[in-house]
Design a protein around this motif. Structure first.
Motif, PDB file in Angstrom:
ATOM      1  N   MET A 566       0.805  -1.251  -0.022  1.00  0.00           N
ATOM      2  CA  MET A 566      -0.041   0.001   0.083  1.00  0.00           C
ATOM      3  C   MET A 566       0.828   1.472   0.044  1.00  0.00           C
ATOM      4  O   MET A 566       0.426   2.195  -0.698  1.00  0.00           O
ATOM      5  N   GLY A 567       1.839   1.494   0.855  1.00  0.00           N
ATOM      6  CA  GLY A 567       2.724   2.342   0.861  1.00  0.00           C
ATOM      7  C   GLY A 567       3.522   2.534  -0.618  1.00  0.00           C
ATOM      8  O   GLY A 567       3.625   3.834  -1.080  1.00  0.00           O
ATOM      9  N   ALA A 568       3.771   1.581  -1.334  1.00  0.00           N
ATOM     10  CA  ALA A 568       4.187   1.858  -2.602  1.00  0.00           C
ATOM     11  C   ALA A 568       3.128   2.141  -3.864  1.00  0.00           C
ATOM     12  O   ALA A 568       3.323   3.098  -4.408  1.00  0.00           O
ATOM     13  N   ALA A 569       2.094   1.728  -3.412  1.00  0.00           N
ATOM     14  CA  ALA A 569       0.815   2.109  -4.335  1.00  0.00           C
ATOM     15  C   ALA A 569       0.790   3.557  -4.140  1.00  0.00           C
ATOM     16  O   ALA A 569       0.506   4.284  -5.085  1.00  0.00           O
ATOM     17  N   LEU A 570       0.731   4.071  -2.841  1.00  0.00           N
ATOM     18  CA  LEU A 570       0.399   5.699  -2.617  1.00  0.00           C
ATOM     19  C   LEU A 570       1.725   6.405  -3.385  1.00  0.00           C
ATOM     20  O   LEU A 570       1.210   7.374  -3.793  1.00  0.00           O
ATOM     21  N   THR A 571       2.914   5.941  -3.197  1.00  0.00           N
ATOM     22  CA  THR A 571       4.095   6.948  -3.593  1.00  0.00           C
ATOM     23  C   THR A 571       4.277   6.518  -5.081  1.00  0.00           C
ATOM     24  O   THR A 571       4.647   7.406  -5.723  1.00  0.00           O
ATOM     25  N   GLN A 572       3.921   5.595  -5.697  1.00  0.00           N
ATOM     26  CA  GLN A 572       4.186   5.226  -7.050  1.00  0.00           C
ATOM     27  C   GLN A 572       3.019   5.457  -8.111  1.00  0.00           C
ATOM     28  O   GLN A 572       3.195   5.822  -9.010  1.00  0.00           O
ATOM     29  N   ARG A 573       1.899   5.074  -7.530  1.00  0.00           N
ATOM     30  CA  ARG A 573       0.470   5.319  -8.377  1.00  0.00           C
ATOM     31  C   ARG A 573      -0.623   6.008  -7.769  1.00  0.00           C
ATOM     32  O   ARG A 573      -1.574   5.066  -7.650  1.00  0.00           O
ATOM     33  N   PRO A 574      -0.592   6.916  -7.073  1.00  0.00           N
ATOM     34  CA  PRO A 574      -1.753   7.700  -6.318  1.00  0.00           C
ATOM     35  C   PRO A 574      -2.630   7.912  -7.407  1.00  0.00           C
ATOM     36  O   PRO A 574      -3.845   8.029  -6.933  1.00  0.00           O
ATOM     37  N   ASP A 575      -2.384   7.990  -8.571  1.00  0.00           N
ATOM     38  CA  ASP A 575      -3.462   8.222  -9.718  1.00  0.00           C
ATOM     39  C   ASP A 575      -4.651   7.175  -9.706  1.00  0.00           C
ATOM     40  O   ASP A 575      -5.730   7.565 -10.264  1.00  0.00           O
ATOM     41  N   LEU A 576      -4.058   5.978  -9.594  1.00  0.00           N
ATOM     42  CA  LEU A 576      -5.248   4.647  -9.554  1.00  0.00           C
ATOM     43  C   LEU A 576      -6.229   4.556  -8.315  1.00  0.00           C
ATOM     44  O   LEU A 576      -7.221   3.851  -8.540  1.00  0.00           O
ATOM     45  N   PHE A 577      -5.791   5.292  -7.333  1.00  0.00           N
ATOM     46  CA  PHE A 577      -6.811   5.062  -6.305  1.00  0.00           C
ATOM     47  C   PHE A 577      -7.463   6.226  -5.537  1.00  0.00           C
ATOM     48  O   PHE A 577      -6.749   7.366  -5.487  1.00  0.00           O
ATOM     49  N   ALA A 578      -8.590   6.139  -5.021  1.00  0.00           N
ATOM     50  CA  ALA A 578      -9.250   7.561  -4.242  1.00  0.00           C
ATOM     51  C   ALA A 578      -9.019   7.344  -2.956  1.00  0.00           C
ATOM     52  O   ALA A 578      -8.813   8.357  -2.160  1.00  0.00           O
ATOM     53  N   ALA A 579      -8.662   5.973  -2.351  1.00  0.00           N
ATOM     54  CA  ALA A 579      -8.290   5.908  -0.856  1.00  0.00           C
ATOM     55  C   ALA A 579      -7.313   4.758  -0.601  1.00  0.00           C
ATOM     56  O   ALA A 579      -7.257   3.718  -1.463  1.00  0.00           O
ATOM     57  N   VAL A 580      -6.126   5.072   0.030  1.00  0.00           N
ATOM     58  CA  VAL A 580      -5.049   4.027   0.234  1.00  0.00           C
ATOM     59  C   VAL A 580      -4.971   3.648   1.767  1.00  0.00           C
ATOM     60  O   VAL A 580      -5.123   4.627   2.605  1.00  0.00           O
ATOM     61  N   LEU A 581      -5.074   2.430   2.311  1.00  0.00           N
ATOM     62  CA  LEU A 581      -5.047   2.179   3.565  1.00  0.00           C
ATOM     63  C   LEU A 581      -3.782   1.280   3.981  1.00  0.00           C
ATOM     64  O   LEU A 581      -3.959  -0.032   3.743  1.00  0.00           O
ATOM     65  N   PRO A 582      -2.701   1.546   4.390  1.00  0.00           N
ATOM     66  CA  PRO A 582      -1.686   0.826   4.749  1.00  0.00           C
ATOM     67  C   PRO A 582      -1.848   0.446   6.082  1.00  0.00           C
ATOM     68  O   PRO A 582      -1.986   1.326   7.051  1.00  0.00           O
ATOM     69  N   ALA A 583      -1.754  -1.035   6.162  1.00  0.00           N
ATOM     70  CA  ALA A 583      -2.065  -1.439   7.916  1.00  0.00           C
ATOM     71  C   ALA A 583      -0.879  -2.100   8.233  1.00  0.00           C
ATOM     72  O   ALA A 583      -0.442  -3.086   7.747  1.00  0.00           O
ATOM     73  N   VAL A 584      -0.600  -1.937   9.540  1.00  0.00           N
ATOM     74  CA  VAL A 584       0.739  -2.497  10.117  1.00  0.00           C
ATOM     75  C   VAL A 584       1.676  -2.752   9.318  1.00  0.00           C
ATOM     76  O   VAL A 584       2.325  -3.774   9.011  1.00  0.00           O
ATOM     77  N   GLY A 585       2.130  -1.771   8.195  1.00  0.00           N
ATOM     78  CA  GLY A 585       2.749  -1.931   7.228  1.00  0.00           C
ATOM     79  C   GLY A 585       4.312  -1.901   7.335  1.00  0.00           C
ATOM     80  O   GLY A 585       4.845  -1.244   8.335  1.00  0.00           O
ATOM     81  N   VAL A 586       5.221  -2.453   6.683  1.00  0.00           N
ATOM     82  CA  VAL A 586       6.563  -2.419   6.655  1.00  0.00           C
ATOM     83  C   VAL A 586       6.873  -1.093   5.652  1.00  0.00           C
ATOM     84  O   VAL A 586       6.988  -1.414   4.605  1.00  0.00           O
ATOM     85  N   LEU A 587       7.327  -0.161   6.315  1.00  0.00           N
ATOM     86  CA  LEU A 587       7.238   0.972   5.240  1.00  0.00           C
ATOM     87  C   LEU A 587       8.717   1.775   5.398  1.00  0.00           C
ATOM     88  O   LEU A 587       8.972   2.652   4.797  1.00  0.00           O
ATOM     89  N   ASP A 588       9.401   1.512   6.184  1.00  0.00           N
ATOM     90  CA  ASP A 588      10.846   1.990   6.269  1.00  0.00           C
ATOM     91  C   ASP A 588      11.807   0.850   5.831  1.00  0.00           C
ATOM     92  O   ASP A 588      12.106   0.238   6.751  1.00  0.00           O
TER      93      ASP A 588
END
Length: 710
Positions: A566-588
């Motif tokens: 989800m973190g990748a989707a938000l930063t790479q393809r934000p145009d594809l989604f109206a809402a993004v929900l990363p849950a307990v994600g490995v983000l760093d």
């Protein structure tokens, strides 16, 4: 973590009193930015929110209080959110049973009457009559946050060992019960993670794996876990007297899982290394204490299925990426002498076990279950007539049992318990639940689409019949894509509620999973991780191209490794989604290996400590690729007791996205108290989580929730 946990408990009492007057114009809380830039392999890397890694600091606790209040107030202000919760609760309220297991003269199974926080362990006679409560974890705590994390019953059915976990932590404490009397024993085993308990032949003690107690002053919720050891505990003694059975002081990242061989002569020791699906396999002769390294190399999976004397049976992907079953003679263990019993096929082996002196093998045939029975000589004997197209799990049976039980479900069919009798070679329903919906009113279809590099990827799309493919349907795209984990069809009453709202629930089977064997897994790991992301974007593009939905009605949701997605989707393809929900994600992706069990994931991701692997991690690390731009609505989800993916991942990411957001869409954090990575979460907390996910999505699709959901 002490300051944080205390503050969040206090906040849970008062946070609900706050609300937005105008949520669309409310500003996210400020987050202090540090002027911290450090060189990593010659590259200057900024980390302005490093201070949020100190979970014990008062500043972090204050940040969490403000962020939780902000997120909770936003969610509480969404009209008719209670209608979502009411429908999920109605659907969730049905009797749930596990597949029963036979031990000695007793049958054991779990039951939940519908909305109990935790499922209850029951004991019955061999035929399943006269069931009685053996262990009720709902009495462990007043709020249901102390969960049953593991159970092991002695072969004669007389003794019970069980593990408990507090607030979702991976740390477990194991205790014991005399099944005949129901009386607990005084024995307690602590500092256990990622281990069960294996009974000896006489039912007088157990083998288990544990870590050393954390160093004085260290935070057990953050400190890295190394040097797991195998111990034997004899009932009636203190844990300090337990016998150290096996350890490797020269291998800090080896993990051990021990089980007794079928005739009780050997202790089988599976040796793992992080989350790598490959493993080593050793065995110990109990009479002598001599340990033999049967499979000493980390080259393939070797799943011990059982043995007949000195013949050991394994499910392995050695020279067979989709799996096969072999026999190894301990007197002639060289690979040239291995006997192939069940060869590799076009379908991937999902699970294998020995029941009634036969191999019961569950396959994935394009993600859907197929179950076959083979003799120990490898000859195929039967293919089960399953209730439909779906998922088979929980196959339960012993070497001498004349039948086995299993669970079957799909995205639109509730999980039922079924029985297979070897004598009649038939499948019969044992218990099929009644849920407040009609499965015939819903459709679950499998499609195949093409990813960026031409790879064919399956996806299952579920929705209520009568839905029009007009390109305007609210859609939730859930995925995982990693760690050799297959996303097979699974029933959730919450997903039915989503479909009742008019939503589409879509699950693509991305590379990185095990759906098509080890090659499919390797196609989405380490330097090839971008394939996983591209598979996901292609799924979204397929749903748009095929007129299921549009980008303004598309929601992205994933947990843990799926939170990274989800973190990748938000930063790479934000145009594809109206809402993004990363849950307990490995983000760093540059620092995950420094906390708790994060080091174990380097076999999947690589490590920024490695100069060759650092560039590709930096290239997609969600935290390090947040830019100043318009982002879709974002709800970052975590919990105060997540000691697997520590919450600082989510804290830092939420702060960075809030800082860089130039659009008007909200960026909030949903932070749970007395919860962890997800396991053991009480029912009410799970329902509330789905309520908020659906309400957040619906609201940010520009839709109004109905007052009542049918």
């Amino acid at each position: 973590m002490r300051h944080l946990a205390f503050s969040l408990v206090a906040l849970s009492l008062v946070g609900g009193c706050q609300s937005f007057v105008n949520k669309e114009q409310a500003q996210a809380p400020d987050s202090r930015r540090m002027d911290l830039v450090e060189p990593i392999h010659g590259t200057q890397v900024a980390d302005p929110y490093r201070w949020l890694e100190d979970l014990d600091s008062s500043e972090t606790a204050d940040w969490v209080i403000r962020q939780k209040a902000y997120g909770d107030a936003y969610l509480a202000s969404i009209p008719n959110r209670q209608a979502v919760e009411a429908r999920i609760t109605e659907l969730w309220n049905y009797e749930k049973l596990s597949a029963p297991s036979l031990k000695g003269d007793n049958q054991f199974f779990y039951r939940n009457d519908g909305l109990q926080s935790q499922s209850v362990l029951y004991r019955a006679d061999k035929e399943g009559n006269n069931p009685a409560v053996l262990l009720d974890p709902n009495g462990f705590s007043s709020d249901g946050t102390v969960a049953l994390s593991g159970v092991s019953i002695s072969e004669d059915g007389k003794m019970l060992a069980y593990g408990t976990s507090q607030s979702g932590s991976d740390w477990q404490q194991w205790q014991f019960v005399d099944i005949a009397t129901g009386q607990p024993l005084a024995d307690k085993l602590e500092w256990i993670k990622f281990s069960s308990a294996a009974w000896d032949k006489e039912g007088q003690g157990v083998w288990y794996s544990r870590y050393d107690a954390p160093e004085a002053g260290a935070d057990k919720m953050e400190q890295a876990n190394y040097f797991q050891k195998v111990y034997y505990h004899k009932l009636g003694t203190d844990q300090s007297q337990d016998t150290l059975v096996y350890h490797r002081p020269d291998q800090k990242d080896w993990g051990f899982s021990a089980e007794l061989s079928d005739q009780g002569r050997y202790l089988a020791i599976t040796v793992s290394q992080g989350t790598d699906p490959r493993n080593r396999f050793f065995y110990q002769e109990l009479a002598t204490g001599n340990t033999v390294e049967l499979m000493p190399e980390l080259e393939a999976e070797y799943l011990f299925l059982g043995n007949d004397g000195d013949t050991f049976y394994f499910k392995t992907d050695y020279l067979a990426p989709k799996g096969r079953i072999i026999a190894v003679d301990l007197d002639n263990p060289a690979k040239a002498n291995w006997q192939e019993l069940v060869p590799e096929s076009d379908n991937t082996i999902y699970s294998a076990s020995i029941v009634n002196n036969r191999f019961v093998v569950s396959y994935l045939k394009d993600v859907l279950a197929e179950v076959k029975v083979y003799g120990l000589d490898g000859r195929e004997q039967a293919t089960l007539d399953l209730p439909g197209a779906g998922r088979v799990t929980g196959i339960s049976g012993g070497r001498k049992d004349k039948q086995f039980y299993f669970l079957f479900n799909s995205y639109i069919h509730p999980t039922g318990v079924y029985r297979y009798d070897f004598d009649g070679s038939k499948v019969a329903a044992h218990q099929v639940p009644k849920v407040a919906f009609n499965p015939d009113d819903y459709l679950s279809e499998q499609v195949f689409y093409t990813s960026k590099d031409g790879t064919r990827v399956p996806m299952i799309i579920s929705y209520k019949k009568g839905l029009k493919r007009d390109g305007n349907n609210p859609t939730l795209l859930y995925a995982y894509g990693g760690f050799n984990i297959s996303l097979t069809p699974r029933f959730s009453p919450a997903n039915i509620a989503w479909m009742d709202m008019g939503g589409i629930y879509a699950v693509p089977n991305l590379r990185g999973g095990a759906e098509y064997g080890e090659e499919w897994h390797q196609g989405g790991m380490k330097a090839r991780k971008q394939n996983v992301f591209d598979d996901y974007y292609a799924a979204a593009e397929y749903l748009i191209a095929e007129n299921y939905t549009n980008a303004g009605k598309m929601g992205a949701y994933g947990r843990s490794n799926g939170g990274l997605l989800m973190g990748a989707a938000l930063t790479q393809r934000p145009d594809l989604f109206a809402a993004v929900l990363p849950a307990v994600g490995v983000l760093d992706m540059l620092r995950f290996q420094k906390f708790t069990i994060g080091w174990a994931w380097t076999s999947e991701y690589g490590s920024a400590d490695n100069a060759e692997e650092f560039p590709y991690l930096l290239a997609y690390s969600p935290l390090h690729n947040v830019a100043r731009r318009d982002y879709p609505a974002t709800m970052v989800m975590t919990a105060d007791h997540d000691d697997r993916v520590v919450p600082s991942h989510s804290f830092k990411f939420a702060a960075e996205v809030q800082h860089q957001q130039t659009g008007t869409a909200p960026v909030i954090a949903r932070i749970e108290t007395k919860a962890g990575h997800g396991a053991g979460k009480p029912t009410a907390m799970r329902i509330a989580e789905f309520r908020d996910i659906y309400a957040f999505l619906w609201h940010n699709f520009g839709l109004t929730l109905p007052e009542k959901i049918q």
